[in-house]
Design a protein around this motif. Structure first.
Motif, PDB file in Angstrom:
ATOM      1  N   CYS A   1      -6.514   2.496   5.530  1.00 30.94           N
ATOM      2  CA  CYS A   1      -7.462   1.600   4.861  1.00 30.94           C
ATOM      3  C   CYS A   1      -7.204   0.163   5.306  1.00 30.94           C
ATOM      4  N   LEU A   2      -8.008  -0.327   6.219  1.00 27.03           N
ATOM      5  CA  LEU A   2      -7.716  -1.570   6.920  1.00 27.03           C
ATOM      6  C   LEU A   2      -7.947  -2.809   6.075  1.00 27.03           C
ATOM      7  N   TYR A   3      -8.918  -2.791   5.182  1.00 23.41           N
ATOM      8  CA  TYR A   3      -9.212  -3.993   4.412  1.00 23.41           C
ATOM      9  C   TYR A   3      -8.047  -4.381   3.498  1.00 23.41           C
ATOM     10  N   PRO A   4      -7.551  -3.483   2.649  1.00 23.42           N
ATOM     11  CA  PRO A   4      -6.402  -3.867   1.832  1.00 23.42           C
ATOM     12  C   PRO A   4      -5.142  -4.102   2.641  1.00 23.42           C
ATOM     13  N   MET A   5      -4.956  -3.352   3.739  1.00 19.72           N
ATOM     14  CA  MET A   5      -3.776  -3.566   4.569  1.00 19.72           C
ATOM     15  C   MET A   5      -3.762  -4.965   5.169  1.00 19.72           C
ATOM     16  N   GLY A   6      -4.919  -5.413   5.667  1.00 21.33           N
ATOM     17  CA  GLY A   6      -4.995  -6.718   6.313  1.00 21.33           C
ATOM     18  C   GLY A   6      -4.767  -7.873   5.371  1.00 21.33           C
ATOM     19  N   ARG A   7      -4.923  -7.637   4.062  1.00 18.52           N
ATOM     20  CA  ARG A   7      -4.761  -8.693   3.063  1.00 18.52           C
ATOM     21  C   ARG A   7      -3.517  -8.485   2.191  1.00 18.52           C
ATOM     22  N   SER A   8      -2.627  -7.625   2.636  1.00 17.97           N
ATOM     23  CA  SER A   8      -1.417  -7.333   1.883  1.00 17.97           C
ATOM     24  C   SER A   8      -0.287  -8.278   2.274  1.00 17.97           C
ATOM     25  N   SER A   9       0.361  -8.868   1.275  1.00 24.92           N
ATOM     26  CA  SER A   9       1.501  -9.753   1.537  1.00 24.92           C
ATOM     27  C   SER A   9       2.723  -8.970   1.987  1.00 24.92           C
ATOM     28  N   GLU A  10       2.691  -7.649   1.847  1.00 23.17           N
ATOM     29  CA  GLU A  10       3.810  -6.840   2.306  1.00 23.17           C
ATOM     30  C   GLU A  10       3.688  -6.490   3.786  1.00 23.17           C
ATOM     31  N   VAL A  11       2.569  -6.818   4.361  1.00 24.24           N
ATOM     32  CA  VAL A  11       2.387  -6.609   5.800  1.00 24.24           C
ATOM     33  C   VAL A  11       2.295  -7.945   6.529  1.00 24.24           C
ATOM     34  N   PHE A  12       1.565  -8.895   5.928  1.00 24.93           N
ATOM     35  CA  PHE A  12       1.345 -10.196   6.573  1.00 24.93           C
ATOM     36  C   PHE A  12       1.822 -11.339   5.686  1.00 24.93           C
ATOM     37  N   GLU A  13       2.488 -12.282   6.308  1.00 20.48           N
ATOM     38  CA  GLU A  13       2.914 -13.490   5.612  1.00 20.48           C
ATOM     39  C   GLU A  13       1.696 -14.358   5.301  1.00 20.48           C
TER      40      GLU A  13
END
Length: 472
Positions: free
Chosen positions: A366-378
């Motif tokens: 699921c790319l939308y929540p992944m791209g906006r996750s602080s656990e993946v991106f600073e």
């Protein structure tokens, strides 16, 4: 947090500190347990409800189809990192890859994309000058024309004149058909075909009519391409003929004769149908984000100017010297993925997040929540093309590496038009930044909706201001 959803179905988020249960290494999927202890069964995975029909009814009543990306984000928050919802091909694909994915193919079609991007900027410069050096407008109709013109030039090796004051009715119908196909597809994914046929649903009729237009457009172009090549080569196809000019992807495939005509038609139609909205819409988001982040815009522009001056008119060298252009595209697709999921079916049983997933279950990243996750991106909501740079500032987490950019899919089944789309968007932004300053009247977040792809609910209005010394 990397988000995966499976349809059987399962959705997974791999939290920081865990090993990825389904990890990709050297193009292969590796699976394994992520924690010690008992592997829980598929039936134990948290779910959104036992009744698929009840869920479907809720989706219709609450119009969740258009907000599916937001629904995924809320569901992950509510149910946790994993939940469920109710060798011939490879050979053909490798032949196609030679004409659309390999570096040699990119070198051949890059000048065609560059020509279209330059012409688009010239057209816009004329319109801006008529308004007195700046113009505020919704650029989305022009972006669709740009995307179709660029796609046709690369695929068929010919221009179709969409930048003229009166573009052909045929091309306008094609754009309408692609938009209608994208709009009508999502509901059809959730209703049984027999039910649709019994109801004689207008939705199905619109969908079928749209595809009829798409196939007719592609068929006509393919026939013209075939006749043109046959005429220029005396009735036979010889690789590298056609006067030494690049004949487009279609011409290359026909000349080499390694794919059947039916396969060529199918792949060309797919490239055309999938190559308009999927580049035009990300460019809307790109113009918006550059407009509301003027410091980022100027940083990218300065790199582009330096690279352009050193490249001597060579588009490939210009892109290589301006990696922030590619970073800009990645950043746009991180925040606004065209397709909000990437799906795969495991060929054997696997373990994800300590849950057993049977072979054949559809698993979706699921790319939308992944791209906006602080656990993946600073600082995930910050628009920062430099996060994809290979050299990061000291003390900042390297985010350009790893399996974080999935907008085009991955592996052998990644988007076949990836290289065309990436270079088309980069060249467009390069010439736009050389020619115009971009600004917007409101910096509020865009509201988004999902048809088959993610797009703005209302297209953003962009102000284009002519830069001094801009190339003509």
């Amino acid at each position: 947090m990397r988000r995966i959803r499976a349809s059987g179905s399962v959705a997974l988020g791999v939290k920081r500190g865990f090993c990825v249960a389904a990890a990709v290494e050297d193009g292969k999927v590796k699976v394994g347990d992520v924690r010690k202890g008992r592997v829980r069964s598929f039936q134990e995975i948290p779910h959104t409800g036992r009744s698929g029909w009840v869920n479907l009814l809720r989706f219709w009543r609450e119009d969740r189809f258009r907000q599916l990306h937001k629904h995924m984000e809320r569901t992950f928050s509510a149910l946790g990192p994993i939940y469920r919802n109710g060798e011939e091909w490879r050979s053909d694909r490798l032949q196609l890859n030679k004409e659309v994915m390999m570096s040699g193919a990119v070198q051949r079609f890059l000048p065609l994309l560059d020509e279209v991007a330059r012409d688009f900027c010239r057209m816009l410069q004329v319109r801006v000058e008529k308004e007195g050096r700046s113009l505020t407008m919704d650029p989305s109709p022009d972006l669709f024309r740009f995307a179709l013109e660029a796609s046709c030039h690369v695929i068929y090796g010919e221009r179709i004149g969409l930048f003229s004051s009166s573009p052909s009715l045929e091309s306008q119908k094609f754009i309408w058909a692609v938009e209608r196909m994208l709009t009508t597809t999502p509901p059809l994914l959730y209703l049984p075909p027999r039910l649709l046929l019994c109801l004689s649903a207008p939705l199905w009729t619109q969908h079928a009519t749209a595809w009829d237009h798409i196939f007719s457009h592609a068929e006509a172009r393919i026939q013209r391409g075939y006749q043109r090549l046959a005429s220029s080569q005396g009735g036979g196809f010889v690789a590298g003929a056609a006067g030494g000019q690049y004949p487009g992807v279609l011409g290359q495939l026909m000349e080499k004769g390694q794919l059947s005509l039916d396969l060529i038609k199918a792949n060309i139609t797919e490239l055309m149908a999938g190559g308009v909205d999927t580049t035009a819409v990300p460019l809307q988001f790109a113009l918006f984000e550059l407009g509301r982040n003027p410091e980022v815009q100027e940083k990218v522009r300065q790199q582009v100017r330096t690279s352009w001056a050193q490249a001597g008119g060579d588009p490939q060298k210009a892109l290589q010297g301006a990696p922030l252009l590619k970073g800009t595209i990645k950043e746009v697709l991180r925040l606004y993925p065209v397709g909000i999921t990437v799906q795969r079916y495991p060929v054997k049983d696997i373990v994800l997040q300590n849950y057993h997933i049977p072979a054949g279950t559809m698993v979706q990243a699921c790319l939308y929540p992944m791209g906006r996750s602080s656990e993946v991106f600073e600082d995930p909501l910050r628009f920062d093309p430099t996060r994809w740079s290979s050299g990061r500032e000291e003390g900042r987490r390297a985010e350009g590496s790893g399996f974080r950019s999935l907008a085009f899919g991955f592996g052998a089944r990644q988007c076949v038009g990836r290289r065309i789309a990436e270079n088309e968007m980069q060249l467009f932004l390069m010439h736009m930044l050389l020619s115009f300053h971009l600004s917007i009247s409101s910096s509020e977040d865009l509201k988004t909706t999902v048809t088959l792809i993610l797009q703005p609910e209302t297209p953003p209005r962009i102000t284009f201001s002519r830069l001094s010394g801009a190339p003509i």
